[in-house]
Design a protein around this motif. Structure first.
Motif, PDB file in Angstrom:
ATOM      1  N   UNK A  53      47.887  56.798  57.002  1.00 14.74           N
ATOM      2  CA  UNK A  53      48.824  57.190  55.956  1.00 14.74           C
ATOM      3  C   UNK A  53      49.901  58.121  56.482  1.00 14.74           C
ATOM      4  N   UNK A  54      49.571  58.911  57.502  1.00 15.42           N
ATOM      5  CA  UNK A  54      50.550  59.837  58.058  1.00 15.42           C
ATOM      6  C   UNK A  54      51.441  59.181  59.103  1.00 15.42           C
ATOM      7  N   UNK A  55      50.832  58.375  59.984  1.00 18.80           N
ATOM      8  CA  UNK A  55      51.547  57.904  61.165  1.00 18.80           C
ATOM      9  C   UNK A  55      51.980  56.446  61.100  1.00 18.80           C
ATOM     10  N   UNK A  56      51.379  55.674  60.201  1.00 20.94           N
ATOM     11  CA  UNK A  56      51.748  54.275  60.079  1.00 20.94           C
ATOM     12  C   UNK A  56      50.950  53.365  60.986  1.00 20.94           C
ATOM     13  N   UNK A  57      50.939  53.627  62.293  1.00 19.35           N
ATOM     14  CA  UNK A  57      50.204  52.825  63.258  1.00 19.35           C
ATOM     15  C   UNK A  57      49.438  53.746  64.199  1.00 19.35           C
ATOM     16  N   UNK A  58      48.154  53.490  64.364  1.00 21.62           N
ATOM     17  CA  UNK A  58      47.316  54.318  65.238  1.00 21.62           C
ATOM     18  C   UNK A  58      46.397  53.421  66.057  1.00 21.62           C
ATOM     19  N   UNK A  59      45.753  54.007  67.052  1.00 20.12           N
ATOM     20  CA  UNK A  59      44.734  53.307  67.813  1.00 20.12           C
ATOM     21  C   UNK A  59      43.427  53.390  67.013  1.00 20.12           C
ATOM     22  N   UNK A  60      43.188  52.391  66.223  1.00 16.19           N
ATOM     23  CA  UNK A  60      42.089  52.426  65.264  1.00 16.19           C
ATOM     24  C   UNK A  60      40.742  52.643  65.955  1.00 16.19           C
ATOM     25  N   UNK A  61      40.456  51.844  66.983  1.00 16.98           N
ATOM     26  CA  UNK A  61      39.163  51.939  67.649  1.00 16.98           C
ATOM     27  C   UNK A  61      38.918  53.300  68.267  1.00 16.98           C
ATOM     28  N   UNK A  62      39.915  53.828  68.977  1.00 19.70           N
ATOM     29  CA  UNK A  62      39.774  55.128  69.642  1.00 19.70           C
ATOM     30  C   UNK A  62      39.562  56.228  68.612  1.00 19.70           C
ATOM     31  N   UNK A  63      40.396  56.235  67.576  1.00 19.19           N
ATOM     32  CA  UNK A  63      40.283  57.267  66.541  1.00 19.19           C
ATOM     33  C   UNK A  63      38.939  57.183  65.819  1.00 19.19           C
ATOM     34  N   UNK A  64      38.510  55.955  65.533  1.00 20.16           N
ATOM     35  CA  UNK A  64      37.292  55.786  64.744  1.00 20.16           C
ATOM     36  C   UNK A  64      36.075  56.331  65.493  1.00 20.16           C
ATOM     37  N   UNK A  65      35.893  55.893  66.730  1.00 15.67           N
ATOM     38  CA  UNK A  65      34.688  56.302  67.457  1.00 15.67           C
ATOM     39  C   UNK A  65      34.717  57.787  67.810  1.00 15.67           C
ATOM     40  N   UNK A  66      35.898  58.331  68.016  1.00 14.62           N
ATOM     41  CA  UNK A  66      35.992  59.770  68.272  1.00 14.62           C
ATOM     42  C   UNK A  66      35.548  60.564  67.052  1.00 14.62           C
ATOM     43  N   UNK A  67      36.021  60.155  65.887  1.00 16.98           N
ATOM     44  CA  UNK A  67      35.613  60.829  64.648  1.00 16.98           C
ATOM     45  C   UNK A  67      34.137  60.596  64.354  1.00 16.98           C
ATOM     46  N   UNK A  68      33.659  59.393  64.621  1.00 13.83           N
ATOM     47  CA  UNK A  68      32.256  59.053  64.372  1.00 13.83           C
ATOM     48  C   UNK A  68      31.335  59.964  65.170  1.00 13.83           C
ATOM     49  N   UNK A  69      31.624  60.150  66.449  1.00 17.80           N
ATOM     50  CA  UNK A  69      30.763  60.980  67.300  1.00 17.80           C
ATOM     51  C   UNK A  69      30.907  62.460  66.974  1.00 17.80           C
ATOM     52  N   UNK A  70      32.121  62.877  66.615  1.00 21.14           N
ATOM     53  CA  UNK A  70      32.366  64.292  66.346  1.00 21.14           C
ATOM     54  C   UNK A  70      31.624  64.786  65.105  1.00 21.14           C
ATOM     55  N   UNK A  71      31.419  63.922  64.126  1.00 25.44           N
ATOM     56  CA  UNK A  71      30.799  64.330  62.867  1.00 25.44           C
ATOM     57  C   UNK A  71      29.449  63.639  62.620  1.00 25.44           C
ATOM     58  N   UNK A  72      28.848  63.090  63.658  1.00 24.67           N
ATOM     59  CA  UNK A  72      27.615  62.325  63.479  1.00 24.67           C
ATOM     60  C   UNK A  72      26.496  63.152  62.855  1.00 24.67           C
ATOM     61  N   UNK A 135      41.778  67.459  65.683  1.00 24.99           N
ATOM     62  CA  UNK A 135      41.124  66.982  66.894  1.00 24.99           C
ATOM     63  C   UNK A 135      41.542  65.568  67.256  1.00 24.99           C
ATOM     64  N   UNK A 136      41.946  64.772  66.256  1.00 26.45           N
ATOM     65  CA  UNK A 136      42.272  63.376  66.510  1.00 26.45           C
ATOM     66  C   UNK A 136      43.674  63.208  67.058  1.00 26.45           C
ATOM     67  N   UNK A 137      44.503  64.239  66.954  1.00 30.54           N
ATOM     68  CA  UNK A 137      45.852  64.155  67.489  1.00 30.54           C
ATOM     69  C   UNK A 137      46.768  63.352  66.596  1.00 30.54           C
ATOM     70  N   UNK A 138      48.031  63.198  67.015  1.00 30.72           N
ATOM     71  CA  UNK A 138      48.967  62.389  66.252  1.00 30.72           C
ATOM     72  C   UNK A 138      49.838  63.237  65.344  1.00 30.72           C
ATOM     73  N   UNK A 139      50.762  62.564  64.667  1.00 27.02           N
ATOM     74  CA  UNK A 139      51.741  63.268  63.844  1.00 27.02           C
ATOM     75  C   UNK A 139      51.118  63.956  62.656  1.00 27.02           C
ATOM     76  N   UNK A 140      50.020  63.405  62.129  1.00 28.15           N
ATOM     77  CA  UNK A 140      49.427  63.974  60.934  1.00 28.15           C
ATOM     78  C   UNK A 140      48.538  65.167  61.188  1.00 28.15           C
ATOM     79  N   UNK A 141      48.315  65.523  62.469  1.00 27.83           N
ATOM     80  CA  UNK A 141      47.348  66.563  62.776  1.00 27.83           C
ATOM     81  C   UNK A 141      47.740  67.913  62.185  1.00 27.83           C
ATOM     82  N   UNK A 142      48.983  68.358  62.401  1.00 28.61           N
ATOM     83  CA  UNK A 142      49.380  69.671  61.928  1.00 28.61           C
ATOM     84  C   UNK A 142      49.554  69.711  60.428  1.00 28.61           C
ATOM     85  N   UNK A 143      49.734  68.540  59.802  1.00 28.86           N
ATOM     86  CA  UNK A 143      49.926  68.488  58.356  1.00 28.86           C
ATOM     87  C   UNK A 143      48.587  68.610  57.634  1.00 28.86           C
ATOM     88  N   UNK A 144      47.577  67.887  58.138  1.00 25.73           N
ATOM     89  CA  UNK A 144      46.311  67.809  57.428  1.00 25.73           C
ATOM     90  C   UNK A 144      45.223  68.698  58.009  1.00 25.73           C
TER      91      UNK A 144
END
Length: 253
Positions: A53-72, A135-144
């Motif tokens: 929603x913030x960036x429009x296009x992201x690396x879905x797989x990389x972002x997903x597994x990073x978040x999955x492991x970080x909050x497991x 932690x996930x980086x990208x344009x939306x990081x500082x906003x959210x």
């Protein structure tokens, strides 16, 4: 006409969004196969949706597994708590119905309590995902980003979720209504099973994330990286438990 089919045109952006939601939904289904990891899958799902929603296009797989492991660990803890509470509520309903011989006033009071708990539970996993934004980086990081939710204790998470759920009944009620409609869709429209299987999770999270961010005062805003670096978070006070440093993102309405 040529503008429509251009690489930066509306058709391409729409197809790109559909493709990302498809990939995200498939990742979510795969990660939830053990069932005990559903909580981590939901958290990762919302984390990627926030980024989309913030960036429009992201690396879905990389972002997903990073978040999955970080909050497991924490997501699994919250998921098991939710399952335990729902199981206890179902058992309590049938027990109460037998003891009161189906007394409607008592059962109605009990259902009001259940509705209250459901509203309080709706923001749980979006809140867990919210703390991962920086932690996930990208344009939306500082906003959210929200430092108070970066690694919240279980008590802090439950209190904040309760504040959001009770303080924003319309948005959180809408989140629950979307969940109920999504679960009922394949029952009443069985021919839509293939589409439901491919898009239900990611599309539901996308719509719920919009309502959640509306409740928290952070509507989806496409931000360029150069804008996001210079943008600070506004602090505001509200009755939803997100006062001061606890309120995620800028106060947009």
């Amino acid at each position: 006409m040529s503008r429509i089919f251009a690489l930066d045109g509306p058709l391409y952006r729409c197809l790109d969004k559909v493709w990302q939601l498809l990939k995200l939904n498939l990742l979510f289904l795969v990660s939830c196969l053990p069932l005990v990891t559903v909580g981590a899958g939901l958290t990762a799902l919302f984390a990627v949706v926030f980024a989309l929603q913030e960036e429009g296009t992201v690396q879905v797989g990389v972002r997903y597994w990073k978040a999955f492991k970080a909050r497991l660990a924490r997501s699994t803890q919250v998921w098991l708590l939710v399952v335990a509470v729902l199981t206890a509520l179902v058992g309590a309903y049938f027990l109460l119905a037998n003891l009161t011989r189906g007394s409607q006033p008592i059962l109605l009071t009990f259902m009001v309590l259940v509705a209250f708990l459901l509203l309080a539970a709706m923001p749980l996993f979006p809140l867990l995902a919210l703390g991962l934004s920086s932690d996930l980086g990208g344009a939306g990081a500082s906003i959210m980003s929200d430092q108070s939710l970066k690694n919240p204790s279980l008590g802090k998470l439950l209190r904040t979720s309760l504040g959001v759920g009770v303080g924003h009944v319309l948005e959180c009620g809408g989140m629950f209504l979307l969940l109920a409609l999504t679960c009922l869709l394949p029952i009443f429209l069985p021919r839509l099973w293939p589409l439901w299987l491919l898009f239900a999770g990611s599309l539901l999270a996308f719509l719920q994330a919009w309502l959640f961010r509306r409740a928290c005062g952070a509507l989806p805003v496409r931000a360029r990286p150069d804008q996001a670096k210079g943008r600070g978070s506004e602090r505001s006070t509200g009755g939803d438990g997100l006062d001061g440093g606890d309120r995620p993102g800028p106060g947009r309405r």
